[in-house]
Design a protein around this motif. Structure first.
Motif, PDB file in Angstrom:
ATOM      1  N   ASP A 162      37.450 -24.273  13.172  1.00 24.42           N
ATOM      2  CA  ASP A 162      36.498 -24.168  12.068  1.00 24.42           C
ATOM      3  C   ASP A 162      35.967 -22.742  12.003  1.00 24.42           C
ATOM      4  O   ASP A 162      36.385 -21.877  12.780  1.00 24.42           O
ATOM      5  CB  ASP A 162      35.366 -25.183  12.209  1.00 24.42           C
ATOM      6  CG  ASP A 162      34.346 -24.808  13.270  1.00 24.42           C
ATOM      7  OD1 ASP A 162      34.760 -24.281  14.316  1.00 24.42           O
ATOM      8  OD2 ASP A 162      33.146 -25.049  13.076  1.00 24.42           O
ATOM      9  N   VAL A 163      35.047 -22.500  11.067  1.00 27.74           N
ATOM     10  CA  VAL A 163      34.466 -21.170  10.919  1.00 27.74           C
ATOM     11  C   VAL A 163      32.945 -21.221  10.956  1.00 27.74           C
ATOM     12  O   VAL A 163      32.280 -20.238  10.617  1.00 27.74           O
ATOM     13  CB  VAL A 163      34.916 -20.495   9.593  1.00 27.74           C
ATOM     14  CG1 VAL A 163      36.429 -20.374   9.530  1.00 27.74           C
ATOM     15  CG2 VAL A 163      34.387 -21.262   8.383  1.00 27.74           C
ATOM     16  N   GLY A 164      32.375 -22.358  11.357  1.00 28.47           N
ATOM     17  CA  GLY A 164      30.945 -22.576  11.236  1.00 28.47           C
ATOM     18  C   GLY A 164      30.094 -21.654  12.094  1.00 28.47           C
ATOM     19  O   GLY A 164      30.472 -21.269  13.202  1.00 28.47           O
ATOM     20  N   SER A 165      28.889 -21.345  11.584  1.00 29.24           N
ATOM     21  CA  SER A 165      27.968 -20.459  12.300  1.00 29.24           C
ATOM     22  C   SER A 165      27.149 -21.181  13.357  1.00 29.24           C
ATOM     23  O   SER A 165      26.430 -20.535  14.120  1.00 29.24           O
ATOM     24  CB  SER A 165      27.017 -19.787  11.303  1.00 29.24           C
ATOM     25  OG  SER A 165      27.715 -18.868  10.502  1.00 29.24           O
ATOM     26  N   THR A 166      27.210 -22.503  13.390  1.00 29.63           N
ATOM     27  CA  THR A 166      26.629 -23.258  14.510  1.00 29.63           C
ATOM     28  C   THR A 166      27.741 -24.072  15.143  1.00 29.63           C
ATOM     29  O   THR A 166      28.623 -24.584  14.463  1.00 29.63           O
ATOM     30  CB  THR A 166      25.486 -24.184  14.049  1.00 29.63           C
ATOM     31  OG1 THR A 166      25.968 -25.098  13.057  1.00 29.63           O
ATOM     32  CG2 THR A 166      24.333 -23.373  13.477  1.00 29.63           C
ATOM     33  N   LYS A 167      27.683 -24.193  16.470  1.00 33.58           N
ATOM     34  CA  LYS A 167      28.819 -24.746  17.187  1.00 33.58           C
ATOM     35  C   LYS A 167      28.506 -25.993  18.020  1.00 33.58           C
ATOM     36  O   LYS A 167      29.367 -26.845  18.183  1.00 33.58           O
ATOM     37  CB  LYS A 167      29.418 -23.661  18.120  1.00 33.58           C
ATOM     38  CG  LYS A 167      29.920 -22.442  17.391  1.00 33.58           C
ATOM     39  CD  LYS A 167      31.399 -22.519  17.057  1.00 33.58           C
ATOM     40  CE  LYS A 167      31.818 -23.559  16.091  1.00 33.58           C
ATOM     41  NZ  LYS A 167      31.772 -23.135  14.678  1.00 33.58           N
ATOM     42  N   GLU A 168      27.299 -26.096  18.565  1.00 33.01           N
ATOM     43  CA  GLU A 168      27.043 -27.167  19.518  1.00 33.01           C
ATOM     44  C   GLU A 168      27.212 -28.546  18.892  1.00 33.01           C
ATOM     45  O   GLU A 168      27.821 -29.442  19.499  1.00 33.01           O
ATOM     46  CB  GLU A 168      25.639 -27.043  20.119  1.00 33.01           C
ATOM     47  CG  GLU A 168      25.387 -28.056  21.230  1.00 33.01           C
ATOM     48  CD  GLU A 168      24.059 -27.851  21.936  1.00 33.01           C
ATOM     49  OE1 GLU A 168      23.905 -28.384  23.044  1.00 33.01           O
ATOM     50  OE2 GLU A 168      23.180 -27.151  21.377  1.00 33.01           O
ATOM     51  N   LYS A 169      26.724 -28.729  17.691  1.00 37.39           N
ATOM     52  CA  LYS A 169      26.778 -30.050  17.059  1.00 37.39           C
ATOM     53  C   LYS A 169      28.210 -30.517  16.826  1.00 37.39           C
ATOM     54  O   LYS A 169      28.575 -31.644  17.152  1.00 37.39           O
ATOM     55  CB  LYS A 169      26.001 -30.022  15.743  1.00 37.39           C
ATOM     56  CG  LYS A 169      25.718 -31.399  15.146  1.00 37.39           C
ATOM     57  CD  LYS A 169      24.837 -31.275  13.908  1.00 37.39           C
ATOM     58  CE  LYS A 169      24.468 -32.643  13.351  1.00 37.39           C
ATOM     59  NZ  LYS A 169      23.563 -33.395  14.222  1.00 37.39           N
ATOM     60  N   ILE A 170      29.048 -29.646  16.287  1.00 36.21           N
ATOM     61  CA  ILE A 170      30.413 -30.063  15.973  1.00 36.21           C
ATOM     62  C   ILE A 170      31.262 -30.201  17.239  1.00 36.21           C
ATOM     63  O   ILE A 170      32.098 -31.104  17.342  1.00 36.21           O
ATOM     64  CB  ILE A 170      31.063 -29.108  14.948  1.00 36.21           C
ATOM     65  CG1 ILE A 170      32.316 -29.753  14.358  1.00 36.21           C
ATOM     66  CG2 ILE A 170      31.353 -27.735  15.551  1.00 36.21           C
ATOM     67  CD1 ILE A 170      32.862 -29.037  13.141  1.00 36.21           C
ATOM     68  N   VAL A 171      31.037 -29.334  18.222  1.00 36.44           N
ATOM     69  CA  VAL A 171      31.797 -29.430  19.472  1.00 36.44           C
ATOM     70  C   VAL A 171      31.424 -30.718  20.222  1.00 36.44           C
ATOM     71  O   VAL A 171      32.295 -31.423  20.742  1.00 36.44           O
ATOM     72  CB  VAL A 171      31.569 -28.183  20.346  1.00 36.44           C
ATOM     73  CG1 VAL A 171      32.155 -28.383  21.746  1.00 36.44           C
ATOM     74  CG2 VAL A 171      32.204 -26.960  19.691  1.00 36.44           C
TER      75      VAL A 171
ATOM     76  N   LEU B 279      19.499 -26.079   9.811  1.00 37.59           N
ATOM     77  CA  LEU B 279      19.180 -27.447  10.230  1.00 37.59           C
ATOM     78  C   LEU B 279      20.122 -27.983  11.299  1.00 37.59           C
ATOM     79  O   LEU B 279      19.933 -29.093  11.784  1.00 37.59           O
ATOM     80  CB  LEU B 279      19.166 -28.380   9.007  1.00 37.59           C
ATOM     81  CG  LEU B 279      18.100 -28.028   7.952  1.00 37.59           C
ATOM     82  CD1 LEU B 279      18.121 -29.068   6.825  1.00 37.59           C
ATOM     83  CD2 LEU B 279      16.708 -27.947   8.576  1.00 37.59           C
ATOM     84  N   THR B 280      21.121 -27.200  11.692  1.00 35.36           N
ATOM     85  CA  THR B 280      22.009 -27.629  12.786  1.00 35.36           C
ATOM     86  C   THR B 280      21.895 -26.715  14.005  1.00 35.36           C
ATOM     87  O   THR B 280      22.712 -26.826  14.927  1.00 35.36           O
ATOM     88  CB  THR B 280      23.479 -27.690  12.324  1.00 35.36           C
ATOM     89  OG1 THR B 280      23.869 -26.428  11.762  1.00 35.36           O
ATOM     90  CG2 THR B 280      23.689 -28.794  11.297  1.00 35.36           C
ATOM     91  N   ASN B 281      20.914 -25.825  14.016  1.00 35.04           N
ATOM     92  CA  ASN B 281      20.691 -24.981  15.195  1.00 35.04           C
ATOM     93  C   ASN B 281      19.240 -25.114  15.657  1.00 35.04           C
ATOM     94  O   ASN B 281      18.361 -24.390  15.167  1.00 35.04           O
ATOM     95  CB  ASN B 281      21.009 -23.514  14.909  1.00 35.04           C
ATOM     96  CG  ASN B 281      21.015 -22.677  16.181  1.00 35.04           C
ATOM     97  OD1 ASN B 281      20.711 -23.182  17.269  1.00 35.04           O
ATOM     98  ND2 ASN B 281      21.352 -21.412  16.061  1.00 35.04           N
ATOM     99  N   PRO B 282      18.976 -26.008  16.610  1.00 38.81           N
ATOM    100  CA  PRO B 282      17.605 -26.182  17.099  1.00 38.81           C
ATOM    101  C   PRO B 282      16.998 -24.904  17.671  1.00 38.81           C
ATOM    102  O   PRO B 282      15.773 -24.748  17.690  1.00 38.81           O
ATOM    103  CB  PRO B 282      17.759 -27.250  18.190  1.00 38.81           C
ATOM    104  CG  PRO B 282      19.023 -27.963  17.876  1.00 38.81           C
ATOM    105  CD  PRO B 282      19.920 -26.931  17.252  1.00 38.81           C
ATOM    106  N   SER B 283      17.827 -23.970  18.127  1.00 40.27           N
ATOM    107  CA  SER B 283      17.324 -22.730  18.722  1.00 40.27           C
ATOM    108  C   SER B 283      16.571 -21.864  17.718  1.00 40.27           C
ATOM    109  O   SER B 283      15.796 -20.992  18.111  1.00 40.27           O
ATOM    110  CB  SER B 283      18.473 -21.923  19.321  1.00 40.27           C
ATOM    111  OG  SER B 283      19.049 -22.604  20.411  1.00 40.27           O
ATOM    112  N   ILE B 284      16.776 -22.098  16.427  1.00 43.91           N
ATOM    113  CA  ILE B 284      16.094 -21.269  15.433  1.00 43.91           C
ATOM    114  C   ILE B 284      14.586 -21.470  15.504  1.00 43.91           C
ATOM    115  O   ILE B 284      13.816 -20.531  15.245  1.00 43.91           O
ATOM    116  CB  ILE B 284      16.635 -21.554  14.009  1.00 43.91           C
ATOM    117  CG1 ILE B 284      16.171 -20.460  13.035  1.00 43.91           C
ATOM    118  CG2 ILE B 284      16.215 -22.916  13.509  1.00 43.91           C
ATOM    119  CD1 ILE B 284      16.684 -19.096  13.342  1.00 43.91           C
ATOM    120  N   ALA B 285      14.125 -22.665  15.872  1.00 44.92           N
ATOM    121  CA  ALA B 285      12.681 -22.908  15.961  1.00 44.92           C
ATOM    122  C   ALA B 285      12.064 -22.070  17.076  1.00 44.92           C
ATOM    123  O   ALA B 285      11.007 -21.443  16.903  1.00 44.92           O
ATOM    124  CB  ALA B 285      12.414 -24.395  16.193  1.00 44.92           C
TER     125      ALA B 285
END
Length: 286
Positions: free
Chosen positions: A95-104, A237-243
């Motif tokens: 994939d090319v997504g900018s967030t990885k943990e959720k999809i992996v 909304l798919t990167n909790p680290s942003i908070a």
């Protein structure tokens, strides 16, 4: 990578279109198949030789390919990952997504072992969006971060690495969770700042005096605020680290406000000088 591969691309925007053009330029794939729900996008991609065949039926699309790139927004990619597991679980895909943990994590849950999915994040792109901005050298000499999961089979990892190297990427590998923590600081927070800077002008956008005072500093700092809203909604909304990173930003803003209130010349100069040295160091690294 073998040239006989039939490579599929889900999502024909800037990144998906650029992958198609690069595949043709480098003669990597025998066929480049595109999937999107928009028939006009497929026709544009076919007419501009970005893909060799287009599909709006996902199951038919999967039958035609033996390697897949998910190049849609991150939540859409998650949906199609589920469909891949259901319809063609042996398929090698990235994939090319900018967030990885959720999809992996989801791939690990679905496959358990011997997954063909290997997450990837090419550090490439633009504030521009859409297939009309696709270019054949978008990935040349760019970092591509691979984030294989526990279930990723080694053969798939090798194939995905070869794919991105074939497009001109420089490969580094890291854990998906660490990836998301890092890009929250280096990519996602800068976008937050750019969006908020623009919102500060929302009630002044028709004020001629304000508009006359907008110089290169504001334009440079907010260029990325022109990025696609759907894409960035899903990233945030798919990167909790942003908070957590936004809280750090908030603390520095509060410290800056304290320096201003106290008219602390020495403190302000030290604050700005530290930032300048960090920025200079980035240029030296580059």
């Amino acid at each position: 990578m073998v040239q006989s591969q039939r490579i599929g691309i889900v999502g024909l925007g800037l990144l998906g279109g650029s992958i198609g053009l690069a595949l043709h330029k480098k003669a990597i794939a025998a066929e480049v198949c595109g999937f999107t729900r928009r028939r006009e996008t497929l026709e544009w991609a076919l007419n501009h030789k970005i893909i060799t065949e287009g599909f709006i039926d996902f199951s038919e699309f999967l039958k035609r390919i033996d390697f897949l790139v998910l190049a849609a927004p991150v939540l859409t990619n998650l949906h199609y990952l589920e469909e891949i597991h259901r319809l063609k679980p042996e398929l090698v895909c990235t994939d090319v997504g900018s967030t990885k943990e959720k999809i992996v994590k989801r791939a690990d849950q679905l496959w358990g072992e011997k997954s063909g999915f290997v997450g990837a994040h090419p550090i490439a792109g633009s504030e521009k969006s859409g297939i009309r901005y696709a270019c054949d050298d978008l990935f040349a000499d760019r970092i591509v971060i691979l984030t294989p999961g526990h279930s990723s089979r080694q053969g798939a990892v090798t194939q995905v690495r070869d794919f991105w190297q074939g497009l001109g990427g420089t490969i580094i590998t890291m854990d998906a969770a660490r990836h998301d923590v890092i890009v929250a600081r280096t990519s996602h927070l800068p976008h937050v700042a750019a969006f908020i800077l623009c919102r500060i002008l929302q009630d002044k956008i028709n004020d001629a005096d304000y508009l006359a005072c907008i110089g290169n500093g504001f334009r440079d700092a907010t260029r990325i605020a022109k990025s696609d809203a759907e894409v960035w909604t899903e990233i945030f909304l798919t990167n909790p680290s942003i908070a957590e990173v936004t809280e750090l930003f908030k603390k520095d803003l509060e410290f800056f406000m304290e320096l201003v209130r106290n008219k602390d010349y020495a403190g302000m100069r030290s604050f700005l000088e530290q930032a300048r040295k960090i920025r200079d160091a980035l240029d030296k690294e580059g």
